[in-house]
Design a protein around this motif. Structure first.
Motif, PDB file in Angstrom:
ATOM      1  N   MET A 109       0.838  -1.202   0.000  1.00  0.00           N
ATOM      2  CA  MET A 109       0.000   0.000   0.000  1.00  0.00           C
ATOM      3  C   MET A 109       0.870   1.248   0.000  1.00  0.00           C
ATOM      4  O   MET A 109       1.700   1.433   0.887  1.00  0.00           O
ATOM      5  N   SER A 110       0.672   2.128  -0.971  1.00  0.00           N
ATOM      6  CA  SER A 110       1.344   3.419  -0.985  1.00  0.00           C
ATOM      7  C   SER A 110       0.301   4.503  -0.727  1.00  0.00           C
ATOM      8  O   SER A 110      -0.757   4.521  -1.368  1.00  0.00           O
ATOM      9  N   ALA A 111       0.598   5.393   0.216  1.00  0.00           N
ATOM     10  CA  ALA A 111      -0.364   6.439   0.583  1.00  0.00           C
ATOM     11  C   ALA A 111       0.361   7.544   1.327  1.00  0.00           C
ATOM     12  O   ALA A 111       1.517   7.401   1.739  1.00  0.00           O
ATOM     13  N   ALA A 112      -0.321   8.668   1.506  1.00  0.00           N
ATOM     14  CA  ALA A 112       0.210   9.745   2.342  1.00  0.00           C
ATOM     15  C   ALA A 112      -0.033   9.398   3.805  1.00  0.00           C
ATOM     16  O   ALA A 112      -1.174   9.179   4.210  1.00  0.00           O
ATOM     17  N   PHE A 113       1.026   9.335   4.573  1.00  0.00           N
ATOM     18  CA  PHE A 113       0.919   9.144   6.012  1.00  0.00           C
ATOM     19  C   PHE A 113       1.446  10.369   6.763  1.00  0.00           C
ATOM     20  O   PHE A 113       1.395  10.416   7.992  1.00  0.00           O
ATOM     21  N   THR A 114       1.973  11.323   6.016  1.00  0.00           N
ATOM     22  CA  THR A 114       2.463  12.568   6.591  1.00  0.00           C
ATOM     23  C   THR A 114       2.039  13.712   5.677  1.00  0.00           C
ATOM     24  O   THR A 114       1.547  13.495   4.566  1.00  0.00           O
TER      25      THR A 114
END
Length: 404
Positions: free
Chosen positions: A28-33
């Motif tokens: 999973m690639s996503a914005a976490f910051t």
């Protein structure tokens, strides 16, 4: 209520105990910051709550699920790099629950490039058309309704109550342009054109000043405005529009994370002693998490209550929401992923993903509509729900006539 949901509700929420020799790995690639970090965190929390539960009760015939999360900050280049690593280094079973249109559309050519390795993208958090059309649609399976579904629903309802002059404020990238196109197409069906438009660059924070964009839109005298943005940009636009005296409805799409957007507006409203929450509308692709008449909502709330979030990014001081539309959507992703693994648990293979997902027809998620991947388009659900602020939460619109 389905037997599947009844069975899961009978088990307690306990930590997962997986046999790694029978573990299927997903990336999973996503914005976490960054300005949009809550989107990735809440989405991840939703599906991991279910997956941990799925694993804890034995998975499917002993097969359990592992998800490798990677932060891309809502930027295409890191997302591309993460995807390469998932495929070449981690040898993932599939890509899963990516977040965002500009990031996800950027990696679509990789699915085509690695076609011989049977790499599929499952249930991303975006309603964009490139994931639903050729040449890349055959590699992607979407659970949620599209942005065209959401914008058409908003336009149809606004026009039905006499608000025909509709403007759009959108993010200047693949996400925003898809939403803009959806509004434009929906208006054309009614013989109408956009009353006005303004755009902004991706990455805007709540501190961004959108007064000039508001002034530009006000020149066209819109009777409603649809925003195609993220929670920070949409909240900032609403703040500046209300400060400029605009009182008509402002509507947004599901990707905006209405829970976070509302929090920003209420915090700012308390600071300046002003109410920014009136006449707001947000489309959603899942029903309200407050609707306890739905067994899927009750299951979601039960499992989320027992889930402990382990931060993905370093120095993550995020305080998780108890419930949210974003985590509920992620939770349903986890349910469908678990069902896919269950149906292929006799012999899990990447090559079987299309066949197994196509077998998911009339699958009861406990939300009042059933998932069906047997149709063309690889989209399991097309239901759209409309919410407005009631008692400090975005809840189902009870009467559109209030905005006539």
């Amino acid at each position: 209520m389905t037997l599947l949901l009844l069975a899961w509700m009978a088990f307690p929420c306990v930590p997962a105990r997986a046999d790694t020799s029978r573990e299927l790995t997903f990336g999973m690639s996503a914005a976490f910051t960054g300005a949009n970090g809550e989107l990735g965190i809440e989405f991840y929390r939703g599906f991991m709550a279910y997956i941990d539960h799925f694993n804890a009760v034995g998975g499917a015939n002993g097969w359990t699920i592992k998800v490798i999360p990677a932060n891309d900050g809502y930027n295409p280049a890191p997302c591309f790099q993460n995807t390469i690593r998932f495929i070449d280094h981690d040898d993932v079973f599939a890509l899963f629950s990516y977040v965002g249109t500009p990031t996800t559309t950027h990696i679509l050519p990789l699915l085509q490039k690695f076609e011989d390795r049977n790499i599929f993208l499952l249930f991303p958090f975006t309603g964009a058309q490139p994931l639903r059309t050729e040449p890349f649609g055959k590699y992607v399976y979407n659970l949620r309704a599209s942005y065209f579904d959401e914008t058409r629903g908003l336009v149809d309802r606004l026009v039905a109550i006499g608000r025909k002059r509709i403007g759009v404020f959108y993010q200047s990238d693949a996400y925003g342009r898809t939403g803009w196109d959806g509004v434009h197409r929906a208006l054309e069906r009614h013989g109408l054109l956009l009353s006005g438009e303004a755009a902004y660059r991706r990455g805007a924070s709540f501190s961004q000043d959108f007064s000039s964009e508001v002034a530009l839109l006000m020149e066209s005298d819109p009777e409603a405005i649809i925003v195609v943005g993220t929670y920070a940009s949409q909240a900032a636009f609403i703040r500046d529009a209300r400060n400029a005296g605009y009182k008509a409805p402002i509507a947004g799409l599901s990707f905006a994370d209405s829970d976070k957007m509302l929090e920003l507006l209420m915090t700012e409203g308390n600071r300046v002693h002003r109410d920014y929450t009136k006449n707001l509308i947000n489309s959603q692709v899942v029903p309200s998490y407050t609707d306890l008449s739905l067994p899927g909502v009750r299951l979601y709330r039960k499992i989320m209550d027992g889930y402990h979030y382990e931060p993905v990014a370093q120095n993550d001081d995020y305080t998780p929401r108890k419930f949210s539309y974003v985590s509920f959507e992620g939770f349903l992703n986890g349910v469908v992923l678990g069902e896919m693994i269950t149906r292929m648990s006799d012999d899990p293979m990447k090559t079987r993903i299309p066949e197994v997902l196509a077998s998911i027809k009339d699958f009861d998620l406990g939300i009042g509509v059933k998932a069906d991947f047997s149709r063309n388009g690889h989209q399991g659900l097309d239901a759209v729900y409309f919410t407005t602020v009631i008692d400090g939460l975005f809840q189902a619109v009870e009467n559109w006539e209030q905005w006539r």
